[in-house]
Enzyme design. Structure first.
Site, short mmCIF file in Angstrom:
data_model
loop_
_atom_site.label_atom_id
_atom_site.label_comp_id
_atom_site.label_asym_id
_atom_site.label_seq_id
_atom_site.Cartn_x
_atom_site.Cartn_y
_atom_site.Cartn_z
N LYS A 35 69.16 -39.07 40.01
CA LYS A 35 69.89 -38.24 39.04
C LYS A 35 70.81 -37.27 39.78
CE LYS A 35 66.16 -34.82 38.70
NZ LYS A 35 65.25 -34.08 37.81
N ARG A 131 57.52 -27.76 29.83
CA ARG A 131 58.95 -27.96 29.76
C ARG A 131 59.20 -29.10 28.77
NH1 ARG A 131 61.86 -29.30 35.38
NH2 ARG A 131 60.84 -31.29 34.94
N TYR A 255 84.85 -10.09 53.83
CA TYR A 255 84.89 -9.27 52.62
C TYR A 255 83.74 -8.27 52.61
CZ TYR A 255 88.41 -12.28 50.44
OH TYR A 255 89.56 -12.95 50.14
N MET A 303 85.61 -18.29 49.92
CA MET A 303 85.81 -19.49 49.12
C MET A 303 86.00 -20.73 49.99
SD MET A 303 88.64 -20.35 46.19
CE MET A 303 87.98 -19.15 45.02
#
Length: 356
Positions: A35, A131, A255, A303
């Site tokens: 999956k 679940r 950053y 990024m």
């Protein structure tokens, strides 16, 4: 020249990990879980590599199953979440799929279906995961209903273990006991174990096992568990150095200036970042390897770029290869440094990163 970031997929390692799963499974049959694009590894190439070795493939939805059928995969495919609407049963029939039944509504959809061939169903007990799955009372009733329907073929009983990755946690033993008590008198094959159950709980093997993360070379039990040494990483996320610079003590990097150099520091800039799927929240000290030598990430991940410490690697140069996880750098270690799990690392590698 193209951007150097890529995910290198080792299909021999994949097949090795499946063989290990089959050794642990003994006579049980194996559903190779593919999956989520085979946990980010490329579902078509992964499934083709395992055809004839796995007994079936496990996917999350009809769309994933259809992709396998369209690629020429004719092996059995199990829908691990069943169908999401009654009209999907038509596709289950057309594509020759096996479906999980985990709720009363799905049972009613099967009851109303008129397939061209009998539907094989895996009936799921909620033994404590809370679940998906039926209560013990509802499961027995659903089993009797399914086995009386002419449009239903084979019925397999299943459950999912919530804490099998904690070998000393008694909760798994309680789940196994409940499953045995509920299903003991029902005539059907059984499936309980995914990767953690297969690696740590021999009593959970049953007739079918459903390995997922272990096929891709990461153990859900942590790198300190003996299983880590038996598995081979399938994905290597790699890139290269695109800049090298020297900074003085006291200079910040990236950053927010999260990392401040405590000594004269040689910094390498790597062409990979969170847009590629590398975790933005990876801490300073997260391992990486340059030219096969271990080092660490310093500064906040951007990024498209991240920065590594080259101070103790004086031979490192522009263009040198960088492994972000793979054979040298454990995906589990990177995941731990980013407060996540290897599953999320693999599935998070984005489409901008070619699989080769």
């Amino acid at each position: 020249m193209s951007r150097p970031t890529r995910a290198r997929i080792d299909l021999d390692a994949l097949r090795h990990n499946l063989r290990h799963a089959k050794e642990l499974a003994g006579t049980a049959r194996v559903v190779a879980v593919v999956k989520a694009n085979a946990y980010g590894h490329g579902v078509v190439q992964v499934a083709r590599a395992l055809v004839g070795q796995a007994d079936a493939f496990g996917v999350a939805c009809v769309e994933e199953a259809a992709e396998l059928r369209e690629s020429g995969i004719s092996d059995p495919i199990l829908l691990l979440e069943g169908v999401f609407a009654p009209d999907e049963i038509r596709l289950v029939d057309q594509l020759g799929l096996t479906m999980v039944v985990h709720c009363r509504e799905q049972l009613e959809w099967v009851r109303a279906a008129r397939p061209a061939r009998p539907l094989n169903c895996w009936l799921k007990l909620d033994s404590g995961m809370h679940r998906l799955g039926l209560t013990p009372e509802a499961l027995v009733s659903a089993y009797r209903a399914l086995t009386e329907l002419t449009q239903v073929g084979e019925v397999v009983l299943m459950t999912h273990l919530a804490r099998a990755d904690e070998p000393d946690q008694p909760y798994t033993s309680r789940q196994l006991a409940l499953f045995g008590a509920v299903c003991g008198g029902l005539k059907a094959q059984r499936s309980l174990a995914s990767s953690a159950g297969l690696l740590a709980w021999p009593d959970a093997v049953g007739d079918w096992v459903r390995p997922g993360i272990m096929l891709y070379g990461a153990t859900p039990l942590g790198d300190g568990h003996p299983s880590a040494a038996r598995l081979r990483p399938v994905m290597t996320l790699e890139s290269a150095l695109i800049a090298v610079r020297d900074l003085a003590p006291g200079e910040p990097i990236g950053y927010g200036g999260r990392f401040v150099c405590a000594r004269p520091t040689r910094v390498g800039v790597v062409a990979a970042g969170y847009a590629d799927g590398y975790p933005r929240h990876a801490r300073d000290g997260t391992p990486a390897a340059v030219n096969g030598h271990l080092t660490r990430i310093i500064g906040r991940v951007s990024m498209d770029m991240l920065t590594v410490d080259l101070t103790d690697l004086p031979q490192a140069r522009l263009g040198d290869p960088v492994e972000l996880w793979g054979a040298r750098v454990s995906a589990n270690a990177v995941a731990a440094a980013a407060d996540t799990i290897a599953y999320q690392l693999f599935t998070g590698v984005t489409s901008r990163v070619p699989r080769v």
